[in-house]
Scaffold this motif. Structure first.
Motif, PDB file in Angstrom:
ATOM      1  N   PRO A 135       0.811  -1.233   0.000  1.00 12.93           N
ATOM      2  CA  PRO A 135       0.000   0.000   0.000  1.00 12.93           C
ATOM      3  C   PRO A 135       0.842   1.280   0.000  1.00 12.93           C
ATOM      4  N   PRO A 136       1.856   1.414   0.902  1.00 14.28           N
ATOM      5  CA  PRO A 136       2.654   2.652   0.839  1.00 14.28           C
ATOM      6  C   PRO A 136       3.507   2.751  -0.424  1.00 14.28           C
ATOM      7  N   LEU A 137       3.879   1.602  -1.009  1.00 15.27           N
ATOM      8  CA  LEU A 137       4.634   1.638  -2.258  1.00 15.27           C
ATOM      9  C   LEU A 137       3.808   2.266  -3.365  1.00 15.27           C
ATOM     10  N   LEU A 138       2.556   1.845  -3.494  1.00 13.42           N
ATOM     11  CA  LEU A 138       1.696   2.419  -4.529  1.00 13.42           C
ATOM     12  C   LEU A 138       1.509   3.915  -4.308  1.00 13.42           C
ATOM     13  N   GLU A 139       1.310   4.306  -3.059  1.00 15.99           N
ATOM     14  CA  GLU A 139       1.103   5.725  -2.760  1.00 15.99           C
ATOM     15  C   GLU A 139       2.349   6.539  -3.101  1.00 15.99           C
ATOM     16  N   ALA A 140       3.524   5.989  -2.775  1.00 17.32           N
ATOM     17  CA  ALA A 140       4.770   6.699  -3.053  1.00 17.32           C
ATOM     18  C   ALA A 140       5.022   6.822  -4.554  1.00 17.32           C
ATOM     19  N   LEU A 141       4.755   5.768  -5.291  1.00 16.55           N
ATOM     20  CA  LEU A 141       4.925   5.824  -6.740  1.00 16.55           C
ATOM     21  C   LEU A 141       3.932   6.796  -7.368  1.00 16.55           C
ATOM     22  N   HIS A 142       2.761   6.872  -6.789  1.00 17.86           N
ATOM     23  CA  HIS A 142       1.724   7.762  -7.309  1.00 17.86           C
ATOM     24  C   HIS A 142       2.054   9.225  -7.066  1.00 17.86           C
ATOM     25  N   THR A 143       2.629   9.519  -5.907  1.00 18.64           N
ATOM     26  CA  THR A 143       2.901  10.912  -5.535  1.00 18.64           C
ATOM     27  C   THR A 143       4.332  11.343  -5.820  1.00 18.64           C
ATOM     28  N   GLY A 144       5.206  10.364  -6.089  1.00 21.66           N
ATOM     29  CA  GLY A 144       6.610  10.689  -6.302  1.00 21.66           C
ATOM     30  C   GLY A 144       7.410  10.778  -5.024  1.00 21.66           C
ATOM     31  N   ALA A 145       6.877  10.253  -3.931  1.00 18.97           N
ATOM     32  CA  ALA A 145       7.578  10.288  -2.650  1.00 18.97           C
ATOM     33  C   ALA A 145       8.729   9.279  -2.638  1.00 18.97           C
ATOM     34  N   ALA A 146       9.622   9.423  -1.664  1.00 15.79           N
ATOM     35  CA  ALA A 146      10.768   8.524  -1.528  1.00 15.79           C
ATOM     36  C   ALA A 146      10.302   7.133  -1.092  1.00 15.79           C
ATOM     37  N   LEU A 147      11.098   6.116  -1.462  1.00 11.77           N
ATOM     38  CA  LEU A 147      10.755   4.726  -1.157  1.00 11.77           C
ATOM     39  C   LEU A 147      11.579   4.171   0.002  1.00 11.77           C
ATOM     40  N   ASN A 148      12.574   4.901   0.462  1.00  8.45           N
ATOM     41  CA  ASN A 148      13.570   4.317   1.363  1.00  8.45           C
ATOM     42  C   ASN A 148      13.032   3.943   2.741  1.00  8.45           C
ATOM     43  N   GLU A 149      11.894   4.498   3.151  1.00  3.78           N
ATOM     44  CA  GLU A 149      11.322   4.160   4.460  1.00  3.78           C
ATOM     45  C   GLU A 149      10.320   3.014   4.391  1.00  3.78           C
ATOM     46  N   ILE A 150      10.033   2.550   3.190  1.00  2.57           N
ATOM     47  CA  ILE A 150       9.056   1.459   3.019  1.00  2.57           C
ATOM     48  C   ILE A 150       9.798   0.128   3.096  1.00  2.57           C
ATOM     49  N   PRO A 151       9.364  -0.801   3.937  1.00  5.55           N
ATOM     50  CA  PRO A 151      10.106  -2.059   4.108  1.00  5.55           C
ATOM     51  C   PRO A 151       9.941  -3.007   2.924  1.00  5.55           C
ATOM     52  N   ASN A 152      10.860  -3.964   2.850  1.00  3.40           N
ATOM     53  CA  ASN A 152      10.787  -5.087   1.909  1.00  3.40           C
ATOM     54  C   ASN A 152      10.807  -4.655   0.443  1.00  3.40           C
ATOM     55  N   LEU A 153      11.554  -3.620   0.119  1.00  6.08           N
ATOM     56  CA  LEU A 153      11.666  -3.172  -1.273  1.00  6.08           C
ATOM     57  C   LEU A 153      13.111  -3.261  -1.750  1.00  6.08           C
ATOM     58  N   ILE A 154      13.279  -3.498  -3.044  1.00  7.14           N
ATOM     59  CA  ILE A 154      14.569  -3.366  -3.713  1.00  7.14           C
ATOM     60  C   ILE A 154      14.304  -2.592  -4.999  1.00  7.14           C
ATOM     61  N   TYR A 155      15.096  -1.545  -5.230  1.00  9.39           N
ATOM     62  CA  TYR A 155      14.859  -0.716  -6.410  1.00  9.39           C
ATOM     63  C   TYR A 155      16.170  -0.029  -6.803  1.00  9.39           C
ATOM     64  N   PRO A 156      16.284   0.376  -8.074  1.00  8.46           N
ATOM     65  CA  PRO A 156      17.502   1.054  -8.517  1.00  8.46           C
ATOM     66  C   PRO A 156      17.440   2.553  -8.217  1.00  8.46           C
ATOM     67  N   GLU A 157      18.594   3.107  -7.839  1.00  7.32           N
ATOM     68  CA  GLU A 157      18.668   4.542  -7.583  1.00  7.32           C
ATOM     69  C   GLU A 157      20.108   5.015  -7.796  1.00  7.32           C
ATOM     70  N   ASN A 158      20.261   5.941  -8.722  1.00  8.77           N
ATOM     71  CA  ASN A 158      21.580   6.497  -9.031  1.00  8.77           C
ATOM     72  C   ASN A 158      22.607   5.407  -9.351  1.00  8.77           C
ATOM     73  N   GLY A 159      22.155   4.425 -10.119  1.00  6.98           N
ATOM     74  CA  GLY A 159      23.059   3.361 -10.536  1.00  6.98           C
ATOM     75  C   GLY A 159      23.336   2.304  -9.492  1.00  6.98           C
ATOM     76  N   GLU A 160      22.711   2.404  -8.332  1.00  9.29           N
ATOM     77  CA  GLU A 160      22.896   1.436  -7.253  1.00  9.29           C
ATOM     78  C   GLU A 160      21.589   0.691  -6.977  1.00  9.29           C
ATOM     79  N   MET A 161      21.705  -0.486  -6.354  1.00 12.47           N
ATOM     80  CA  MET A 161      20.534  -1.263  -5.970  1.00 12.47           C
ATOM     81  C   MET A 161      20.267  -1.005  -4.487  1.00 12.47           C
ATOM     82  N   VAL A 162      19.140  -0.371  -4.188  1.00 13.10           N
ATOM     83  CA  VAL A 162      18.782  -0.023  -2.812  1.00 13.10           C
ATOM     84  C   VAL A 162      17.876  -1.102  -2.232  1.00 13.10           C
ATOM     85  N   LYS A 163      18.224  -1.560  -1.036  1.00 10.34           N
ATOM     86  CA  LYS A 163      17.405  -2.563  -0.346  1.00 10.34           C
ATOM     87  C   LYS A 163      16.979  -1.989   0.990  1.00 10.34           C
ATOM     88  N   THR A 164      15.690  -1.885   1.203  1.00  6.65           N
ATOM     89  CA  THR A 164      15.182  -1.304   2.444  1.00  6.65           C
ATOM     90  C   THR A 164      15.118  -2.362   3.549  1.00  6.65           C
TER      91      THR A 164
END
Length: 504
Positions: free
Chosen positions: A128-157
């Motif tokens: 649920p917070p992932l969808l909201e963040a993607l919808h609004t453009g908010a940061a993903l780093n505080e949402i648990p259990n995610l892996i995503y690319p950022e600035n050429g790196e793989m971020v794991k929360t």
């Protein structure tokens, strides 16, 4: 705002053994957003052209997100090309993957460029917070259990705690009914005419070094209360006519107390059921508990026996509590309770020398025959060892040092060779020669002919007798070379089913 639409399109890719299984993983995710986001399901198992179906929804412009659950093996054949196509044709749509494959192979998934973010492990808290963040453009780093690319790196929360399954919202079976009648998911199996798939727990408290569950859950387990399981099953029975149950938990029988309580509740419903367990766990059950489980309709239990060699069990992190002697003793013990043990064995584990690999294969074949001798009703499932990227595992370290590598590009996973790898049928491992694989497969053919699985409901008594008659001399004399007559029989005349691939 990165997307203008708040609808999400959920996709369940086609799998070799899930045509008649409720997509519980998708429904679990859907239940977490029910009432907040509008979602639509496309099931690749029930569509003649699922990509076209997905495109029809996306062409409306109403969908800002595409989410897919992805298991290793056959599901990749749809998940990979379909997601790539969607990202190319609808670049504004955010693509999200979850499931065992992306959780275990995040780097190759994200480097493909057509998966925006993946959920590793459970997604009920993060989706649920992932969808909201993607919808609004908010940061993903505080949402648990995610892996995503950022600035050429793989971020794991951070990894979230396993939620209490008993407190999660109910699965939206009624909403599923709007897309596909739930009756379509009730299969005719050896358990019953309308068998339902159900998931009652998360994770597993053990650390087997070849298991894909371990890196995700880290020896953690939580289960629904017995009363809640019973209420859910009764709902499926009352409203949809379910008459049997397959429990697809990683380990249904962890708690003897919970199991026995459920057995007492479900007994009066006269439903047959199946689940997965550990031998060393259930061997601690009292005879009274095993009898209650049997009386309640449990007809078969799947166990990871793996091998009869105690040293190899130790390498697999199953040693110490499970032994070869225990495996034999427990198979005989279950014969007194009218419960069929379904034992899986993993052949072809790595050793320093070719001779040692050969010797271990022959030891395992001989041990399997000992199991059949103490309890002929024991079902045998044979896998070839397939590495799992388990950090800190001595067995995986040994695999890596041999030169084994997983595919470096996501699309390479859908080549025929790697699809078979995920089914643990063609290992592509450096220490196994073609002759070794043939030895294992030829033994499997003879074994399946001599002891046909009870789960093949289409196999007639005459067909069973013919197979057993033709295979008897081979089995008794350990002559497994070139069983062409049995291969032809099983593939042409009988179309013999392998439950490890096709389910029940």
């Amino acid at each position: 705002m990165t997307t203008r639409a708040k609808k999400i399109l959920l996709f369940n890719p086609r799998s070799a053994n899930s045509k008649y299984r409720i997509p519980n993983s998708i429904l679990s995710i859907a239940s977490s957003i029910e009432g907040q986001w509008e979602w639509t399901l496309v099931d690749g198992n029930l569509e003649s052209d699922p990509l076209q179906k997905l495109r029809e929804f996306l062409l409306t412009g109403d969908y800002g997100f595409f989410g897919s659950t992805v298991m290793p093996g056959p599901q990749l054949k749809q998940a990979i090309p379909f997601t790539k196509h969607i990202k190319q044709e609808f670049p504004q749509v955010k693509t999200i993957w979850g499931g065992y494959f992306p959780s275990n192979h995040p780097q190759v998934v994200l480097e493909s460029g057509f998966v925006d973010v993946l959920v590793y492990g459970l997604g009920e808290e993060s989706f649920p917070p992932l969808l909201e963040a993607l919808h609004t453009g908010a940061a993903l780093n505080e949402i648990p259990n995610l892996i995503y690319p950022e600035n050429g790196e793989m971020v794991k929360t951070r990894k979230a705690d396993i939620p209490n399954p008993g407190k999660l919202p109910p699965l939206p079976y009624d909403k599923l009914d709007e897309f596909y009648p739930l009756e379509k998911y009730l299969g005719n199996t050896f358990l019953g005419n309308r068998t339902v798939a159900y998931h009652s727990s998360y994770g597993c408290p053990f650390t087997c070094s070849f298991c894909a569950v371990v890196p995700i859950f880290g020896a953690r387990w939580k289960g629904k209360p017995a009363q809640k399981i019973y209420e859910d099953i009764c709902y499926l029975k009352q409203y949809y006519g379910a008459d049997a149950i397959e429990f697809h938990d990683n380990n249904f029988f962890v708690s003897e107390k919970r199991t026995v309580e459920f057995a007492h509740l479900i007994e009066k419903e006269q439903m047959q059921w199946w689940g997965e367990a550990r031998i060393d766990t259930m061997d601690k059950y009292t005879d009274e508990s095993l009898q209650q489980v049997s009386d309640a309709g449990c007809r078969m239990i799947f166990f990871g026996a793996e091998t009869g060699d105690d040293a190899v069990l130790q390498k697999m992190n199953k040693g110490g509590t499970q032994t070869g002697a225990q495996i034999l003793r427990f198979a005989e013990r279950l014969s007194h309770f009218n419960i069929i043990p379904e034992y899986s064995f993993v052949l072809g584990t790595p050793f320093p020398t070719e001779r040692q690999v050969w010797e271990q294969i022959e030891k395992d074949i001989a041990f399997i025959k000992k199991v059949k001798a103490v309890n002929p009703q024991t079902e045998i499932i044979i896998y070839i060892y397939s590495p799992v990227p388990t950090t800190g595992s001595d067995l995986f370290d040994e695999v890596s040092s041999s030169g084994f590598l997983f595919p470096q590009k996501l699309e390479d996973w859908i080549s025929p060779a790697w699809e078979n790898f995920d089914l643990r049928k063609n290992p592509l491992t450096p220490w196994l020669t073609p002759a070794m694989v043939n030895r294992i497969r030829n033994f499997e053919v003879v074994l399946n002919a001599q002891y046909p699985t009870v789960s093949d409901v289409k196999l007639t008594g005459l067909q069973r007798k013919v197979m057993q008659g033709l295979s008897k001399w081979r089995y008794e004399n350990s002559w497994y070379h070139w069983p062409l007559e049995l291969r032809v029989l099983q593939s042409k005349w009988l179309r013999y089913r392998q439950p490890e691939i096709e389910g029940m």
